[in-house]
Design a protein around this motif. Structure first.
Motif, mmCIF file in Angstrom:
data_model
loop_
_atom_site.group_PDB
_atom_site.id
_atom_site.type_symbol
_atom_site.label_atom_id
_atom_site.label_comp_id
_atom_site.label_asym_id
_atom_site.label_seq_id
_atom_site.Cartn_x
_atom_site.Cartn_y
_atom_site.Cartn_z
ATOM 1 N N UNK A 1 -7.053 -8.428 -13.797
ATOM 2 C CA UNK A 1 -6.173 -8.961 -14.830
ATOM 3 C C UNK A 1 -4.791 -9.225 -14.217
ATOM 4 N N UNK A 2 -4.631 -10.421 -13.660
ATOM 5 C CA UNK A 2 -3.389 -10.749 -12.964
ATOM 6 C C UNK A 2 -2.179 -10.878 -13.901
ATOM 7 N N UNK A 3 -2.323 -11.399 -15.129
ATOM 8 C CA UNK A 3 -1.158 -11.384 -16.028
ATOM 9 C C UNK A 3 -0.661 -9.973 -16.332
ATOM 10 N N UNK A 4 -1.565 -8.999 -16.443
ATOM 11 C CA UNK A 4 -1.134 -7.618 -16.672
ATOM 12 C C UNK A 4 -0.449 -7.063 -15.426
ATOM 13 N N UNK A 5 -0.983 -7.364 -14.247
ATOM 14 C CA UNK A 5 -0.328 -6.954 -13.005
ATOM 15 C C UNK A 5 1.083 -7.537 -12.948
ATOM 16 N N UNK A 6 1.206 -8.796 -13.321
ATOM 17 C CA UNK A 6 2.487 -9.510 -13.314
ATOM 18 C C UNK A 6 3.500 -8.840 -14.241
ATOM 19 N N UNK A 7 3.095 -8.574 -15.483
ATOM 20 C CA UNK A 7 4.053 -7.987 -16.440
ATOM 21 C C UNK A 7 4.343 -6.528 -16.106
ATOM 22 N N UNK A 8 3.375 -5.813 -15.533
ATOM 23 C CA UNK A 8 3.631 -4.427 -15.131
ATOM 24 C C UNK A 8 4.693 -4.354 -14.032
ATOM 25 N N UNK A 9 4.647 -5.307 -13.123
ATOM 26 C CA UNK A 9 5.671 -5.376 -12.078
ATOM 27 C C UNK A 9 7.028 -5.730 -12.674
ATOM 28 N N UNK A 10 7.036 -6.752 -13.536
ATOM 29 C CA UNK A 10 8.295 -7.254 -14.089
ATOM 30 C C UNK A 10 8.957 -6.254 -15.025
ATOM 31 N N UNK A 11 8.159 -5.566 -15.847
ATOM 32 C CA UNK A 11 8.722 -4.687 -16.868
ATOM 33 C C UNK A 11 8.893 -3.241 -16.411
ATOM 34 N N UNK A 12 7.946 -2.778 -15.587
ATOM 35 C CA UNK A 12 7.920 -1.353 -15.274
ATOM 36 C C UNK A 12 7.989 -1.043 -13.778
ATOM 37 N N UNK A 13 8.008 -2.069 -12.941
ATOM 38 C CA UNK A 13 7.992 -1.848 -11.503
ATOM 39 C C UNK A 13 6.719 -1.166 -11.040
ATOM 40 N N UNK A 14 5.635 -1.354 -11.776
ATOM 41 C CA UNK A 14 4.372 -0.669 -11.514
ATOM 42 C C UNK A 14 3.436 -1.560 -10.694
ATOM 43 N N UNK A 15 2.956 -1.036 -9.564
ATOM 44 C CA UNK A 15 2.012 -1.768 -8.726
ATOM 45 C C UNK A 15 0.580 -1.428 -9.115
ATOM 46 N N UNK A 16 -0.338 -2.386 -8.951
ATOM 47 C CA UNK A 16 -1.728 -2.116 -9.329
ATOM 48 C C UNK A 16 -2.427 -1.214 -8.319
ATOM 49 N N UNK A 17 -3.456 -0.532 -8.768
ATOM 50 C CA UNK A 17 -4.302 0.270 -7.884
ATOM 51 C C UNK A 17 -5.552 -0.544 -7.585
ATOM 52 N N UNK A 18 -5.556 -1.171 -6.413
ATOM 53 C CA UNK A 18 -6.662 -2.040 -6.006
ATOM 54 C C UNK A 18 -7.246 -1.539 -4.684
ATOM 55 N N UNK A 19 -8.561 -1.604 -4.563
ATOM 56 C CA UNK A 19 -9.186 -1.237 -3.294
ATOM 57 C C UNK A 19 -8.805 -2.229 -2.204
ATOM 58 N N UNK A 20 -8.667 -3.497 -2.604
ATOM 59 C CA UNK A 20 -8.249 -4.548 -1.669
ATOM 60 C C UNK A 20 -7.185 -5.395 -2.348
ATOM 61 N N UNK A 21 -6.146 -5.744 -1.610
ATOM 62 C CA UNK A 21 -5.124 -6.632 -2.162
ATOM 63 C C UNK A 21 -5.580 -8.082 -2.136
#
Length: 355
Positions: free
Chosen positions: A302-322
């Motif tokens: 879910x790239x839009x959620x990854x995007x807003x998590x970075x923008x709003x909370x500075x939160x990086x996703x937990x992914x096995x591979x980038x």
């Protein structure tokens, strides 16, 4: 609860983003705005605001009214024209207390110009088709002489008319090419290029202050209603399939770095293969997700959620591979007025009856 304002609400490019954001566990409030009332009424946004088109002199004033009323924490745009104009007034947007997660304006300016981006790719030593800027008939004649394939065809496209193949046409007929440019009043705004193959691939990525957060590759099998377009391109993918290829990834990242030494935001690199099988970047869709972004969301990214998590909370996703975290071979089948379907390629055959 945070609020997110999505521009172009109701249109397919923005609704894929809205659908994705509505799946977020934080359950932010999604507000929509747009200039097409007939699109806006179809949006899944909670509240919807009708505003002028981005190139209308009243756009800034009306946008600020929406920001002052809703106080969104983040705003996101999904249309090249609006991205460009909103970028010009980003300081005014942020002065309203609204976050904006976009590349620098000069990067946007380069990417919405097919000529400027092509020059950037070429300077970086990336394999690209030869291009000629068409200012007058002499340039057009030179293009046919220098760029024509074995059938004499060249690819004509508008330098900055947006996506979806608008203004594009392949032709080996000089008279048709001239009439086509005349039709668009396009002298000084068209480019001729060497023909590439019909196989295309896109690398969609999110960056944060120079760091690649995630990137996923998708190849395309045709366009919806492509037979009704002069170029065969409509910008509406019929079937998209996840894939991974180190050469494609390397080309995409080099293309991004060619236009921005410190990428920040969304970069979608469109590539087409040449006769030698090399992927050539044709453009970078800047600061927006592609129309079929719900494909990746349903597949598990879910790239839009990854995007807003970075923008709003500075939160990086937990992914096995980038890079290319999704498995290869997942396909997204689309049609007009029918629900898209996500299938593995081997599943399609099991659903079909052959007589």
């Amino acid at each position: 609860m945070a609020r997110i304002l999505i521009a172009g609400a109701g249109g397919a490019p923005s609704e894929g983003v809205i659908h994705s954001l509505l799946l977020s566990p934080q359950q932010e409030e999604i507000i929509g705005m747009g200039a097409a009332a007939s699109d806006l009424v179809l949006s899944n946004a909670k509240r919807k605001y009708l505003i002028p088109y981005a190139n209308d002199p009243a756009y800034k004033k009306e946008l600020i009214k929406v920001l002052d009323k809703e106080h969104p924490d983040l705003i996101h745009f999904q249309n090249d024209l609006e991205i460009y104009h909103a970028s010009l007034i980003r300081d005014d947007i942020m002065a309203c207390g609204t976050n904006i997660y976009m590349p620098r304006h000069e990067v946007i300016e380069t990417c919405v110009s097919k000529w400027k981006s092509w020059r950037a790719f070429k300077r970086a030593g990336i394999v690209v088709p030869q291009n000629i800027f068409i200012r007058d008939e002499a340039d057009l004649k030179l293009a046919f002489k220098e760029l024509g394939d074995e059938d004499g065809k060249v690819w004509l496209r508008a330098e900055s008319m947006g996506g979806g193949g608008i203004g594009s046409i392949p032709t080996n007929d000089y008279a048709m090419a001239k009439a086509w440019i005349d039709r668009y009043h396009g002298w000084g705004n068209f480019i001729a290029a060497e023909m590439l193959g019909c196989q295309t691939v896109t690398f969609l990525s999110i960056w944060w202050k120079g760091e690649l957060i995630c990137g996923q590759t998708r190849k395309r099998a045709g366009w919806i209603h492509g037979n009704r377009s002069a170029s065969g391109v409509t910008g509406v993918t019929k079937v998209g399939t996840t894939c991974s290829d180190e050469i494609v990834t390397d080309t995409a990242i080099k293309s991004i770095k060619a236009v921005d030494h410190d990428p920040h935001g969304i970069f979608g690199v469109d590539m087409a293969y040449d006769k030698n099988g090399a992927p050539n970047p044709t453009e970078i869709n800047i600061s927006r997700f592609f129309t079929t972004i719900l494909f990746f969301t349903r597949a598990g990214l879910n790239m839009p959620v990854i995007f807003k998590d970075l923008a709003l909370y500075g939160k990086r996703p937990k992914l096995e591979k980038r890079i290319n975290p999704l498995p290869d071979g997942l396909s997204w089948f689309r049609g007009m007025d029918t629900e898209p379907r996500l299938l593995a390629m081997d599943e399609m055959g099991r659903e079909l009856i052959q007589l």
